[in-house]
Design an enzyme around this catalytic site. Structure first.
Site, PDB file in Angstrom:
ATOM      1  CB  CYS A  14      -4.109 -28.665 -27.866  1.00 26.96           C
ATOM      2  SG  CYS A  14      -4.129 -27.416 -26.582  1.00 26.96           S
ATOM      3  N   GLY A 111      -5.081 -24.926 -31.555  1.00 29.64           N
ATOM      4  CA  GLY A 111      -4.618 -23.669 -32.140  1.00 29.64           C
ATOM      5  C   GLY A 111      -4.841 -22.528 -31.169  1.00 29.64           C
ATOM      6  CB  CYS A 244       3.269 -24.086 -37.073  1.00 22.65           C
ATOM      7  SG  CYS A 244       4.367 -23.909 -35.652  1.00 22.65           S
ATOM      8  CG  ASP A 353      18.365 -27.581 -27.608  1.00 26.77           C
ATOM      9  OD1 ASP A 353      17.461 -28.372 -27.932  1.00 26.77           O
ATOM     10  OD2 ASP A 353      18.363 -26.971 -26.522  1.00 26.77           O
ATOM     11  CG  ASP A 354      14.409 -28.100 -30.101  1.00 28.61           C
ATOM     12  OD1 ASP A 354      13.945 -27.029 -29.681  1.00 28.61           O
ATOM     13  OD2 ASP A 354      14.476 -29.132 -29.411  1.00 28.61           O
ATOM     14  CB  CYS A 390       3.760 -18.237 -31.152  1.00 28.64           C
ATOM     15  SG  CYS A 390       2.551 -19.172 -32.115  1.00 28.64           S
ATOM     16  CB  CYS A 438       3.691 -19.633 -39.858  1.00 34.72           C
ATOM     17  SG  CYS A 438       3.684 -18.362 -38.563  1.00 34.72           S
ATOM     18  CB  CYS A 441       8.044 -17.063 -33.450  1.00 39.21           C
ATOM     19  SG  CYS A 441       8.382 -18.609 -34.308  1.00 39.21           S
TER      20      CYS A 441
HETATM   21  S1  SF4 Z   1       4.679 -17.837 -34.966  1.00 39.77           S
HETATM   22 FE1  SF4 Z   1       6.240 -19.468 -34.859  1.00 39.77          FE
HETATM   23  S2  SF4 Z   1       5.490 -20.976 -33.385  1.00 39.77           S
HETATM   24 FE2  SF4 Z   1       3.758 -19.654 -33.966  1.00 39.77          FE
HETATM   25  S3  SF4 Z   1       2.731 -20.711 -35.653  1.00 39.77           S
HETATM   26 FE3  SF4 Z   1       4.198 -19.292 -36.580  1.00 39.77          FE
HETATM   27  S4  SF4 Z   1       6.058 -20.533 -36.815  1.00 39.77           S
HETATM   28 FE4  SF4 Z   1       4.725 -21.630 -35.378  1.00 39.77          FE
END
Ligand code: SF4
Length: 466
Positions: A14, A111, A244, A353-354, A390, A438, A441
């Protein structure tokens, strides 16, 4: 029937926008423009709430911003908050479209609360009634519990109770308030000119309004702005920065500054790091549109392999078209992408690709390029393997859906059908971003305790901005 968006792997989250006019002028047109700039962060619904000194006026709808406000703005006032929505927490109906109004409080939220279910249950046990299934309702009720002790106490109470990512805006008591979670996981920038003070998920929403970027809302910070335009800044609960990484890799617009860094510059660095770590012998570097274009150009410069836009996206295939369920995923990819045959024929192609989530889309893209005549297809990815869900608002919901959760790089390579596959390392990613991130994931490096607990139990999550 399955919608087109069901076929694609990475979905936006969002976006929020919040603004106050120092001159008392109507901010609704500025909120509208801000939402247009943040459309990429959510296309399922959008809304604004504007305050004129007497009432909180909502105008919201399902669909794209341009469609929702096609017949004009019906609200006006000197404070406004807005939201573009990609929902998975909360039903996809008009009642859950944000911003939400709870009595004299309006809230917009970006979030996801990892401990949403637990806090909701706790509040229910304390006698609170819920009207919806969205995060913002939990946040509003927590704030209301302590509002009589003052805003600072109310926000502290919310921050001490909540576990997750939140960059939120609120209108209360004739003032604009914004706050960001103690790790500043989701972005939140601010800007100011003679007329306005504004806050947004990304600076593109300031740019479109001609409001210069001034800086960031800090981790665990509460900022209050009244009619005089002065920022009252208070650190409520700071735990450190853990932004993130996906905002840089995929979500945010390249022309945005978030956490003080141009997304464009970070994507260039991702391409350079990837080229150093994962070189390949090939004739062409081809980006998978659109996110990886900037990184692919740098990969090309670094490796001295020719860059070509050999995958073309159909811009007019929106996310709303409906496909009969028996149609294969392959057809969905081919509705959106086509290869320039004359470029790839008999060539060794390296696709950039990302990220890889399930791998199914990339498998079809590799096949598309091969069917167009490529001799070899190599794949390079500007992020490390995504192995875990995530819990902070990005749609990476369950372990079993993530191809890298139980497959090593060679097994993923075999699945997507490429000659070779190389990911950027976590160290390379950290070097490119240059900020504390972070990495939940990627390596289960979740910054918050509840998310760590969820990961230990290998639990998936319903994510989203609710
Ligand atoms: S877990 Fe991955 S996608 Fe989620 S906030 Fe952390 S870095 Fe971003």
């Amino acid at each position: 029937m399955i919608t087109y968006s069901d076929y694609f792997e990475k979905k936006e989250e969002c976006g929020i926008f919040a603004i106050i006019s120092k001159k008392g002028t109507d901010v609704a047109p500025a909120v509208y423009r801000g939402l247009v700039a943040l459309q990429h962060r959510g296309q399922d619904a959008a809304g604004m709430v504007v305050y004129d000194g007497k009432t909180l006026q909502p105008q919201k709808g399902l669909g794209l911003v341009s469609d929702i406000y096609a017949n004009g703005l019906t609200v006006s006032g000197y404070i406004g908050i807005g939201h573009t929505r990609y929902p998975t927490t909360g039903r996809c109906n008009i009642e859950d479209v944000q911003p939400s109004i709870f009595g004299k409080l309006a809230v917009t939220h970006n979030g996801h609360l990892a401990n949403y279910d637990e806090v909701r249950k706790m509040l229910k046990n304390r006698g609170f009634m819920f009207t919806g299934t969205v995060d913002s309702e939990v946040i509003a009720l927590l704030l209301s519990e302590k509002m009589s002790e003052g805003k600072e106490a109310a926000v502290r109470h919310a921050m001490e109770t909540l576990d997750g990512a939140y960059s939120d805006g609120a209108i209360e008591d004739g003032k604009l308030h914004v706050f960001r979670d103690p790790y500043a996981i989701r972005p939140l920038v601010w800007g100011e000119n003679e007329e306005y003070v504004a806050f947004a998920s990304e600076t593109v929403a300031l740019d479109i309004n001609g409001i210069p970027y001034k800086g960031e809302v800090e981790p665990g910070e509460l900022i209050t702005v009244g009619r005089d335009g002065k920022l009252e800044r208070r650190e409520i609960l700071k735990k450190g920065k853990r932004h993130c990484m996906f905002e840089y890799v995929y979500f945010s617009r390249p022309d945005s500054i978030i956490n003080g860094k141009y997304v464009y510059d970070v994507r260039k660095k991702l391409g350079i790091e990837l080229a150093k770590e994962q070189p390949v012998t090939a004739d062409l570097v081809v980006p998978v549109p659109d996110t990886s274009r900037t990184a692919a150009e740098e990969f090309s410069k670094e490796t001295k392999i020719r860059f070509e836009e050999a995958l073309i996206k159909n811009r007019y295939v929106g996310r709303t078209f409906i496909m009969p369920s028996q149609e294969k995923r392959k057809n969905a990819v081919r509705m959106k992408l086509n290869a320039v045959k004359g470029l790839v024929e008999d060539k060794k192609v390296v696709l950039i690709d990302d990220s890889i989530v399930r791998g199914t889309t990339l498998k079809e893209i590799v096949k598309l390029v091969r069917d167009a005549g490529a001799k070899e297809v190599h794949v390079r990815i500007t992020s490390p393997p995504i192995k875990s869900p995530c819990f902070y608002g990005v749609d990476i919901p369950t372990y079993k859906e993530l191809i890298a959760n139980d497959k090593n790089v060679e097994q993923v390579r075999q699945f997507i059908g490429a000659e070779s596959l190389g990911y950027l390392s976590l160290d390379g990613l950290k070097r490119a971003i240059g900020l504390p991130i972070c990495s939940g994931c990627l390596d289960e490096g979740y910054p918050t305790d509840y998310a760590k607990k969820m990961a230990e139990g290998k639990k998936g999550v319903n994510v989203g901005c609710g």
